[in-house]
Design a protein around this motif. Structure first.
Motif, PDB file in Angstrom:
ATOM      1  N   TYR A 128       0.827  -1.202   0.000  1.00 40.97           N
ATOM      2  CA  TYR A 128       0.000   0.000   0.000  1.00 40.97           C
ATOM      3  C   TYR A 128       0.866   1.260   0.000  1.00 40.97           C
ATOM      4  N   THR A 129       1.959   1.208   0.754  1.00 43.32           N
ATOM      5  CA  THR A 129       2.852   2.358   0.815  1.00 43.32           C
ATOM      6  C   THR A 129       3.436   2.672  -0.555  1.00 43.32           C
ATOM      7  N   SER A 130       3.784   1.633  -1.300  1.00 48.00           N
ATOM      8  CA  SER A 130       4.405   1.834  -2.619  1.00 48.00           C
ATOM      9  C   SER A 130       3.473   2.580  -3.571  1.00 48.00           C
ATOM     10  N   ILE A 131       2.178   2.297  -3.496  1.00 49.02           N
ATOM     11  CA  ILE A 131       1.209   2.977  -4.368  1.00 49.02           C
ATOM     12  C   ILE A 131       1.182   4.465  -4.067  1.00 49.02           C
ATOM     13  N   HIS A 132       1.167   4.801  -2.769  1.00 46.49           N
ATOM     14  CA  HIS A 132       1.116   6.216  -2.387  1.00 46.49           C
ATOM     15  C   HIS A 132       2.430   6.924  -2.706  1.00 46.49           C
ATOM     16  N   VAL A 133       3.554   6.240  -2.522  1.00 41.83           N
ATOM     17  CA  VAL A 133       4.852   6.823  -2.888  1.00 41.83           C
ATOM     18  C   VAL A 133       4.898   7.091  -4.395  1.00 41.83           C
ATOM     19  N   SER A 134       4.446   6.109  -5.159  1.00 44.95           N
ATOM     20  CA  SER A 134       4.436   6.258  -6.613  1.00 44.95           C
ATOM     21  C   SER A 134       3.538   7.418  -7.036  1.00 44.95           C
ATOM     22  N   ASN A 135       2.330   7.472  -6.486  1.00 40.67           N
ATOM     23  CA  ASN A 135       1.399   8.544  -6.844  1.00 40.67           C
ATOM     24  C   ASN A 135       1.943   9.921  -6.465  1.00 40.67           C
ATOM     25  N   PHE A 136       2.679   9.996  -5.357  1.00 36.05           N
ATOM     26  CA  PHE A 136       3.278  11.264  -4.940  1.00 36.05           C
ATOM     27  C   PHE A 136       4.244  11.776  -6.005  1.00 36.05           C
ATOM     28  N   PHE A 137       5.116  10.906  -6.488  1.00 28.40           N
ATOM     29  CA  PHE A 137       6.099  11.328  -7.495  1.00 28.40           C
ATOM     30  C   PHE A 137       5.443  11.563  -8.853  1.00 28.40           C
ATOM     31  N   VAL A 138       4.370  10.807  -9.134  1.00 27.14           N
ATOM     32  CA  VAL A 138       3.646  11.032 -10.385  1.00 27.14           C
ATOM     33  C   VAL A 138       3.023  12.431 -10.385  1.00 27.14           C
ATOM     34  N   ARG A 139       2.539  12.871  -9.236  1.00 23.49           N
ATOM     35  CA  ARG A 139       1.905  14.199  -9.136  1.00 23.49           C
ATOM     36  C   ARG A 139       2.929  15.335  -9.077  1.00 23.49           C
ATOM     37  N   THR A 140       4.138  15.031  -8.595  1.00 18.14           N
ATOM     38  CA  THR A 140       5.087  16.116  -8.313  1.00 18.14           C
ATOM     39  C   THR A 140       6.342  16.046  -9.181  1.00 18.14           C
ATOM     40  N   ALA A 141       7.396  15.451  -8.655  1.00 18.03           N
ATOM     41  CA  ALA A 141       8.726  15.545  -9.270  1.00 18.03           C
ATOM     42  C   ALA A 141       8.814  14.974 -10.675  1.00 18.03           C
ATOM     43  N   LEU A 142       8.022  13.922 -10.986  1.00 23.96           N
ATOM     44  CA  LEU A 142       8.125  13.275 -12.298  1.00 23.96           C
ATOM     45  C   LEU A 142       6.956  13.612 -13.214  1.00 23.96           C
ATOM     46  N   ASN A 143       6.127  14.568 -12.810  1.00 26.31           N
ATOM     47  CA  ASN A 143       4.981  14.942 -13.646  1.00 26.31           C
ATOM     48  C   ASN A 143       5.416  15.884 -14.765  1.00 26.31           C
TER      49      ASN A 143
END
Length: 373
Positions: free
Chosen positions: A156-171
């Motif tokens: 579950y943590t990995s999904i939220h970590v991934s979504n965080f970077f998708v929204r921010t640094a790697l968007n």
């Protein structure tokens, strides 16, 4: 004599999985009849949709590729007595680190040659999965925290970590000043795996890529590590009896961590090959794709043997790809899920029977000893 012994062991290992698969298809046929359809038509559609032509076979291999990696991840950890349910999370982190590495290396060095860039992003994906799995391995070896709990939480943590970077640094909006997207920047073209239809036109519409060869090579490497090296001997010893292994001078703590790291590398490579060979980006999603959980079933059917995982992953790839053709013929796609579930039940049943018989043997030996005394 030795060859006969190996042949006997091989037959014993594949006997029950083959029986489980046969029975599951027979029971699946009953469900198909219950829905008012012909099992022969249904299974004909299943085989036609998955193996009827090089393009369809290519799509089957495409679905098989990530399952080989996640099946290897689960089976490798299990050989050390670890139940890695976190292959899904390690897959997600592996995909994320692949995209991140592609963007970083491209920003620093520009458009690198493919023979350098592809190994770099593959390594980044493998390391991402390894580091994520190492958390559970460290907690298990140092604090005794059960890996089932930690790996489920890390999924579950990995999904939220991934979504965080998708929204921010790697968007793309952050990096290129465009409208915010629900996915990361694209992986550079020189970091992408080659699709086989570019080499062999007969693959037609199939998107199967060279990641399938990486998966097969990884299965061979896993086999070599487990059965041909000292490390593999130690890992299997810890998995069979950790107390006896420790008494024999084997570091249980070290091997638990190493087994989880190698397991995570395989799962991370699943994410890396999917990104580099098919998606070229990571999407923001509320749920994970499910390859890690299917990998558990693949490992069980493959008897936790790297070469067995190859055959098992192909079976699940055939079922997954053929389900669409069955649906076109009017057969409910849920039939495939029923078949997969029944296979797993039979495989689990074998383990339960063995477990119960071992308990009975121990009790009988204990009673015999007490009777002698």
């Amino acid at each position: 004599m030795e060859r006969d012994s190996k042949l006997k062991t091989f037959v014993e290992n594949i006997k029950f999985p083959l029986l489980a698969i046969l029975l599951s298809f027979l029971i699946g046929a009953l469900f198909i009849i219950w829905t008012g359809n012909n099992p022969l038509v249904a299974y004909g559609a299943l085989l036609s949709g998955s193996l009827g032509g090089l393009d369809r076979f290519g799509q089957t291999l495409l679905k098989t590729t990530p399952l080989i990696f996640t099946g290897l991840a689960v089976s490798f950890a299990f050989r050390c007595g670890l139940f890695n349910i976190g292959a899904e999370g390690q897959y997600v982190i592996g995909a994320l680190t692949t995209v991140a590495a592609g963007y970083i290396f491209n920003s620093i060095f520009g458009d690198l040659p493919r023979f350098i860039f592809i190994p770099l992003v593959m390594l980044a994906g493998a390391l991402g999965g390894a580091l994520w799995a190492a958390i559970a391995g460290f907690l298990k070896s140092k604090l005794g925290v059960h890996e089932v709990i930690t790996t489920i939480m890390l999924n579950y943590t990995s999904i939220h970590v991934s979504n965080f970077f998708v929204r921010t640094a790697l968007n793309p909006s952050t990096l290129e000043g465009t409208t915010q997207k629900a996915y990361t920047v694209l992986l550079p073209e020189s970091a992408r795996l080659t699709q086989l239809k570019e080499i062999i036109p007969w693959f037609g519409y199939s998107s199967v890529h060279t990641g399938i060869f990486i998966a097969i090579i990884c299965a061979i490497i896993a086999y070599f590590i487990l059965f041909k090296t000292t490390l593999g001997y130690e890992i299997r010893s810890v998995g069979q009896n950790s107390h006896a292994a420790e008494y024999g001078g084997i570091s249980v703590s070290k091997n638990l961590v190493l087994a989880m790291i190698i397991s995570g590398m395989f799962a991370g490579l699943a994410g890396a090959t999917q990104v580099a060979g098919l998606n070229y980006k990571v999407d923001m999603a509320p749920i994970s794709p499910g390859y890690g959980f299917t990998g558990i079933a693949v490992a069980l059917v493959g008897k936790n043997h790297p070469l067995g995982v190859l055959a098992s992953a192909l079976l699940f790839g055939i079922l997954s790809n053929g389900a669409r053709r069955m649906q076109i013929e009017g057969i409910p796609k849920e039939v495939v899920g029923i078949i997969q579930g029944i296979i797993i039940i039979f495989i689990a049943g074998e383990r339960i029977i063995k477990f119960v018989s071992e308990i009975r043997e121990r009790r009988n030996r204990k009673c015999n000893v007490e009777g002698v005394n």
